[in-house]
Motif scaffolding. Structure first.
Motif, PDB file in Angstrom:
ATOM      1  N   GLY A   1      87.034 -34.437  38.355  1.00  0.00           N
ATOM      2  CA  GLY A   1      88.459 -34.689  37.890  1.00  0.00           C
ATOM      3  C   GLY A   1      89.740 -34.611  38.299  1.00  0.00           C
TER       4      GLY A   1
ATOM      5  N   TYR B   1      89.462 -25.119  35.755  1.00  0.00           N
ATOM      6  CA  TYR B   1      89.351 -26.527  35.774  1.00  0.00           C
ATOM      7  C   TYR B   1      89.354 -26.702  37.446  1.00  0.00           C
ATOM      8  CZ  TYR B   1      90.175 -26.314  30.858  1.00  0.00           C
ATOM      9  OH  TYR B   1      90.270 -25.329  29.972  1.00  0.00           O
TER      10      TYR B   1
ATOM     11  N   TRP C   1      87.849 -30.684  32.590  1.00  0.00           N
ATOM     12  CA  TRP C   1      87.463 -31.368  33.942  1.00  0.00           C
ATOM     13  C   TRP C   1      87.857 -32.291  34.265  1.00  0.00           C
ATOM     14  CZ3 TRP C   1      82.920 -27.788  35.580  1.00  0.00           C
ATOM     15  CH2 TRP C   1      82.685 -26.037  35.118  1.00  0.00           C
ATOM     16  N   TYR C   2      87.784 -33.198  33.202  1.00  0.00           N
ATOM     17  CA  TYR C   2      87.580 -34.542  34.267  1.00  0.00           C
ATOM     18  C   TYR C   2      88.631 -35.729  33.730  1.00  0.00           C
ATOM     19  CZ  TYR C   2      84.370 -35.727  30.428  1.00  0.00           C
ATOM     20  OH  TYR C   2      83.892 -35.210  29.276  1.00  0.00           O
TER      21      TYR C   2
ATOM     22  N   PHE D   1      84.836 -29.964  42.295  1.00  0.00           N
ATOM     23  CA  PHE D   1      85.981 -30.480  40.342  1.00  0.00           C
ATOM     24  C   PHE D   1      86.552 -31.559  41.020  1.00  0.00           C
ATOM     25  CE2 PHE D   1      85.521 -25.996  39.617  1.00  0.00           C
ATOM     26  CZ  PHE D   1      85.788 -26.467  38.483  1.00  0.00           C
TER      27      PHE D   1
END
Length: 400
Positions: free
Chosen positions: A307, A266, A111-112, A303
């Motif tokens: 991310g 994601y 996700w990041y 997101f």
């Protein structure tokens, strides 16, 4: 962290048995009854804090970190994920490594962090799972690795070979669920590489039959259904089949309303949803699609706040598309270029190709000969990705 790691290790047999039972319950609640997962995980964490740490505590922390991320508590999720990895190493709890890695490197860190950064660890989770006999989570890691490679634009012919190898091993080990989840990914790759659009093509007919069969069997398992719809809609969008992509996207939205968990990939799910909505807004001229496009773009922007490596170029392309729909030609033009550059910087050759094609469409609509440059660039990038069928489709359907 130090206080938690200082907790004594429990030797109470009844508590260890309870933790093992709760581990099984956690996995199946995530698959079928997501609303019960927080209850089960809370029980595991309470047992750990009250009676001591154990090998099973590693999975409780890893799964809890994934759950916190669904609730958008990114800092809390990071902390628990890092704690799970430290505890895994401290206790040498390798029997749970595949499971912990699947939660953290497929469910949290992607996700990041750039999707590519998890590839090494997911493959380690796969290999370790085969070695220690945790076959189910070995292939959960393998499937996640293959999916990530598709999402960040890994070379498709090599990806196709690895998918085929993994699917053969899934059959050998009796992993029907992961085999089913991998099937739509395999079909998406095959279509991008081999599809000709010729109704007499045997290869095309095989691909169509597999797609039709999969879509007819949906609404049985959310994770499988989400995978089928997701990959189908991506490929339909890339080939310009916007109506069918929009129909299946709307079906997926209805399905998701009945689930407490959605499959976000994601930010990629919302990204392609938005692109499809914009395409339908241009085609139908209906305000509903513009509203939906802005709504889905806001999810991608969420997101991007944690991310950026995976989502900055996505946000720029969506901004360009919406600006164009709204008639803001000058700003849209610069956003297309920014999206192409950002995708190249992040290494998403697939989405750099899409952004280049959309820029070509933009200039063609406005009678600008720069469209030729962007179409040629898109074809080269599709070739680089390995999407040979799409490159050929673009060559046949656009001016050169």
């Amino acid at each position: 962290t130090d206080d938690f790691l200082a907790i004594k290790e429990t030797k109470e047999r009844n508590k260890l048995a309870a933790m093992k039972l709760l581990i099984i319950m956690t996995y199946y609640t995530f698959l079928t009854k997501q609303e019960y997962a927080p209850i089960v995980l809370t029980q595991m964490l309470q047992l750990t804090l009250q009676h001591g740490i154990c090998d099973e505590s590693c999975t409780a922390l890893a799964d809890a970190s994934f759950l916190l991320l669904q609730l958008k508590d990114v800092d809390g999720s990071k902390h628990l994920a890092e704690l799970a990895l430290i505890l895994l190493e401290k206790l040498q709890a390798n029997k749970y490594l595949p499971r912990v890695y699947s939660s953290i490197y497929a469910g949290v860190f992607c996700w990041y962090n750039h999707l590519k950064q998890s590839e090494k660890w997911l493959w380690q989770g796969y290999q370790e799972g085969l070695l220690i006999g945790d076959i189910e989570f070995a292939f959960v890691n393998a499937t996640a690795s293959l999916q990530n490679r598709f999402l960040y634009g890994a070379q498709l012919t090599l990806l196709e070979q690895d998918i085929e190898l993994c699917r053969k091993r899934m059959i050998e080990y009796g992993q029907a669920s992961q085999f089913a989840i991998c099937s739509p990914l395999q079909h998406a790759v095959s279509k991008l590489v081999y599809f000709t659009g010729d109704p007499l093509s045997e290869t095309d007919n095989i691909i169509r039959k597999k797609e039709t069969s999969e879509l007819s069997l949906t609404k049985t398992n959310f994770m499988l259904d989400a995978s089928i719809y997701f990959y189908f809609c991506i490929v339909e969008y890339i080939f310009g089949n916007y109506d069918s992509a929009a129909d299946k996207t709307e079906e997926r939205w209805i399905m998701e309303k009945e689930c407490s968990r959605t499959s976000k990939y994601y930010g990629s799910t919302a990204f392609y949803d938005c692109l499809i909505c914009v395409a339908m807004a241009r085609k139908s001229k209906k305000e509903k699609w513009v509203t939906l496009a802005k709504s889905t773009r806001s999810k991608v922007k969420e997101f991007a706040t944690f991310g950026e490596n995976n989502c900055d170029h996505k946000c720029l392309l969506l901004q360009a598309e919406i600006l164009d729909v709204e008639g803001n030609v000058e700003d849209a033009s610069s956003c297309y270029d920014a999206a192409i550059d950002a995708a190249e910087k992040s290494g998403f050759v697939n989405e750099q190709a899409i952004a280049s094609e959309r820029a070509g469409d933009f200039y063609l609509r406005h009678g600008d000969t720069r469209s030729f440059h962007y179409y040629n660039k898109a074809r080269d990038l599709y070739h680089q990705w390995g999407a040979l069928a799409k490159a050929d489709h673009l060559y046949k359907s656009t001016p050169s």
